[in-house]
Design a protein around this motif. Structure first.
Motif, PDB file in Angstrom:
ATOM      1  N   SER A 157       0.793  -1.159   0.020  1.00 24.15           N
ATOM      2  CA  SER A 157      -0.138  -0.056   0.029  1.00 24.15           C
ATOM      3  C   SER A 157       0.849   1.496  -0.038  1.00 24.15           C
ATOM      4  N   LYS A 158       1.929   1.268   0.775  1.00 27.88           N
ATOM      5  CA  LYS A 158       2.864   2.234   0.877  1.00 27.88           C
ATOM      6  C   LYS A 158       3.483   2.619  -0.467  1.00 27.88           C
ATOM      7  N   MET A 159       4.026   1.569  -1.188  1.00 29.02           N
ATOM      8  CA  MET A 159       4.789   1.741  -2.413  1.00 29.02           C
ATOM      9  C   MET A 159       3.937   2.314  -3.273  1.00 29.02           C
ATOM     10  N   VAL A 160       2.595   1.527  -3.440  1.00 30.37           N
ATOM     11  CA  VAL A 160       1.747   2.292  -4.551  1.00 30.37           C
ATOM     12  C   VAL A 160       1.416   3.483  -4.395  1.00 30.37           C
ATOM     13  N   ALA A 161       1.097   4.114  -3.052  1.00 30.78           N
ATOM     14  CA  ALA A 161       0.612   5.408  -2.888  1.00 30.78           C
ATOM     15  C   ALA A 161       1.825   6.517  -2.983  1.00 30.78           C
ATOM     16  N   ALA A 162       2.894   6.097  -2.932  1.00 31.48           N
ATOM     17  CA  ALA A 162       4.064   6.699  -3.316  1.00 31.48           C
ATOM     18  C   ALA A 162       4.260   7.047  -4.618  1.00 31.48           C
ATOM     19  N   LEU A 163       4.000   5.986  -5.532  1.00 32.14           N
ATOM     20  CA  LEU A 163       4.195   6.155  -6.941  1.00 32.14           C
ATOM     21  C   LEU A 163       3.075   7.012  -7.415  1.00 32.14           C
ATOM     22  N   VAL A 164       1.773   6.781  -6.982  1.00 33.36           N
ATOM     23  CA  VAL A 164       0.582   7.859  -7.334  1.00 33.36           C
ATOM     24  C   VAL A 164       0.950   9.204  -6.877  1.00 33.36           C
ATOM     25  N   GLY A 165       1.296   9.342  -5.637  1.00 31.56           N
ATOM     26  CA  GLY A 165       1.569  10.621  -5.098  1.00 31.56           C
ATOM     27  C   GLY A 165       2.742  11.397  -5.770  1.00 31.56           C
ATOM     28  N   ALA A 166       3.546  10.519  -6.190  1.00 31.39           N
ATOM     29  CA  ALA A 166       4.843  11.372  -6.708  1.00 31.39           C
ATOM     30  C   ALA A 166       4.920  11.477  -8.159  1.00 31.39           C
ATOM     31  N   LEU A 167       4.211  10.616  -8.835  1.00 31.94           N
ATOM     32  CA  LEU A 167       4.332  10.696 -10.370  1.00 31.94           C
ATOM     33  C   LEU A 167       3.048  10.809 -11.177  1.00 31.94           C
ATOM     34  N   GLY A 168       1.975  10.848 -10.367  1.00 36.36           N
ATOM     35  CA  GLY A 168       0.694  10.633 -10.891  1.00 36.36           C
ATOM     36  C   GLY A 168       0.385  12.164 -11.451  1.00 36.36           C
ATOM     37  N   ALA A 169      -0.508  12.415 -12.452  1.00 36.13           N
ATOM     38  CA  ALA A 169      -0.995  13.603 -12.819  1.00 36.13           C
ATOM     39  C   ALA A 169      -2.227  13.788 -11.822  1.00 36.13           C
ATOM     40  N   LYS A 170      -2.088  15.333 -11.328  1.00 37.40           N
ATOM     41  CA  LYS A 170      -3.103  15.528 -10.449  1.00 37.40           C
ATOM     42  C   LYS A 170      -4.617  16.041 -10.976  1.00 37.40           C
ATOM     43  N   THR A 171      -5.388  15.753 -10.139  1.00 36.14           N
ATOM     44  CA  THR A 171      -6.872  15.900 -10.326  1.00 36.14           C
ATOM     45  C   THR A 171      -7.253  17.265  -9.823  1.00 36.14           C
ATOM     46  N   GLU A 172      -8.414  17.941 -10.050  1.00 35.01           N
ATOM     47  CA  GLU A 172      -8.661  19.369  -9.507  1.00 35.01           C
ATOM     48  C   GLU A 172      -8.978  18.933  -7.909  1.00 35.01           C
ATOM     49  N   ASP A 173      -9.177  17.940  -7.463  1.00 35.22           N
ATOM     50  CA  ASP A 173      -9.233  17.768  -5.947  1.00 35.22           C
ATOM     51  C   ASP A 173      -8.020  17.220  -5.190  1.00 35.22           C
ATOM     52  N   GLY A 174      -6.954  17.282  -6.126  1.00 39.55           N
ATOM     53  CA  GLY A 174      -5.774  17.003  -5.540  1.00 39.55           C
ATOM     54  C   GLY A 174      -5.234  15.545  -5.656  1.00 39.55           C
ATOM     55  N   ARG A 175      -6.160  14.522  -6.103  1.00 45.48           N
ATOM     56  CA  ARG A 175      -5.806  13.244  -6.060  1.00 45.48           C
ATOM     57  C   ARG A 175      -4.909  12.821  -7.297  1.00 45.48           C
TER      58      ARG A 175
END
Length: 300
Positions: free
Chosen positions: A139-157
């Motif tokens: 869970s931590k690894m996937v959250a780090a990938l999404v948090g650091a490299l994912g494009a952001k939505t209007e609500d910050g996800r």
DNA sequence: GCGTCCAGGTCTACC
DNA sequence: GGTAGACCTGGACGC
């Protein structure tokens, strides 16, 4: 705006949303009080959008915060259909389980559609992150990938990173930020191969290869062994492998072997009768209690 | 507080 | 082809 998509006969939103651990890994999030599955949907090159998805035994309803054009709407519908397996034909599987009283509940409750990501790439990266570690670390690894490299939505996800964005960072990032440890070079190499076009993992969805040959091809990815390959094969619609890991082995021991460890051969023998569907019958059997019969609206 | 074990395994060297 | 040992991390557990 809200989009309603009809489900096939025997569809079950709850059983699909909670079919395995993916609902718990970003950019999925399940609120199992309100039975709302949140998912960030990539609309590249435009900004991704957060979708909240609800459903029942007949359909799913997808709500997004902004009005979408024709192309973006079509992408949302395509991804929703794909994630919830709305186009999978389960007839032969349900026929097969109906012959066995202790498995009949699967057909009656509409279980067996395994939630998946919109891309095989995401499913493969997540599978790599499940190997040889606790679920908390996955869970931590996937959250780090999404948090650091994912494009952001209007609500910050964050959306799930593309192969290109994952290929653009070096191995140190995977070790130090993602905490992927020895998996770091595997993730980097996979992203580079997919981004450069030398490996087409999306083609595995429609591959004509027999399952053993496709299994071999999937295992050509560094870090993918028997468990990971069989897990991914289930997500592309091939269910003859059992994808045995420590969790299902322990679960089988509890349910069917008086708490004693069972050999892999014994587990395989128990589900052999389901042939090409044995892996799916096995998984449904192991996860039956994740949802109660009452909540299912099932008769079992 | 510290050491050990092991969790939703896989790879490599060696026999 | 079969198997032992190494590989990262972090939470749980015993002391």
């Amino acid at each position: 705006m809200e989009i309603t998509i009809s489900g096939p006969d025997n569809f079950n939103f709850k059983r699909t949303a909670l079919s395995h651990g993916w609902y718990d890994l970003p950019p999925f999030h399940l609120d199992n009080e309100t039975w709302t599955l949140t998912r960030v949907i990539d609309l590249h090159p435009n900004r991704p959008v957060t979708a909240t998805i609800r459903g029942d035994r007949t359909s799913i309803r997808v709500s997004v915060a902004r009005k979408l054009g024709k192309r973006a709407s079509a992408k949302v519908i395509r991804d929703a259909r794909h994630m919830f397996r709305l186009d999978d034909d389960m007839t032969s599987f349900y026929e097969s389980v109906r012959h066995h009283p202790e498995f009949r509940w699967i057909a009656e409750s509409g279980a067996g559609r395994l939630l998946r990501a919109p891309t095989v790439f995401e499913d493969l990266v997540k599978t790599l992150c499940t190997t040889n570690c606790s679920w908390a670390l996955t869970s931590k690894m996937v959250a780090a990938l999404v948090g650091a490299l994912g494009a952001k939505t209007e609500d910050g996800r964050g959306s799930f990173p593309t192969p290109e964005s994952m290929a653009s960072v070096d191995e140190t990032f995977y070790r130090e930020e993602v905490r992927a440890g020895y998996r770091a070079p595997y993730l980097k190499e996979l992203a580079e191969r997919v981004a450069s076009g030398t490996l087409d993992v999306e083609s595995w969805l429609e591959s004509d290869l027999p399952t053993p040959a496709l299994n071999r091809e999937i295992r050509g990815v560094k870090g993918v062994g028997q468990y990971s390959a069989e897990n991914l094969l289930r997500l592309v619609g091939r269910y003859d492998g059992l994808a045995l890991d420590s969790w299902v082995r322990a679960e089988f021991a509890k349910k069917h072997n008086g708490g004693r460890k069972a050999s892999d051969k014994k587990i395989a023998r128990s589900y052999k009768r389901f042939g090409e569907w044995s892996g799916l019958a096995f998984w449904c059997d192991m996860t039956r209690n994740w949802i109660s019969g009452d909540e299912d609206g099932g008769k079992w």
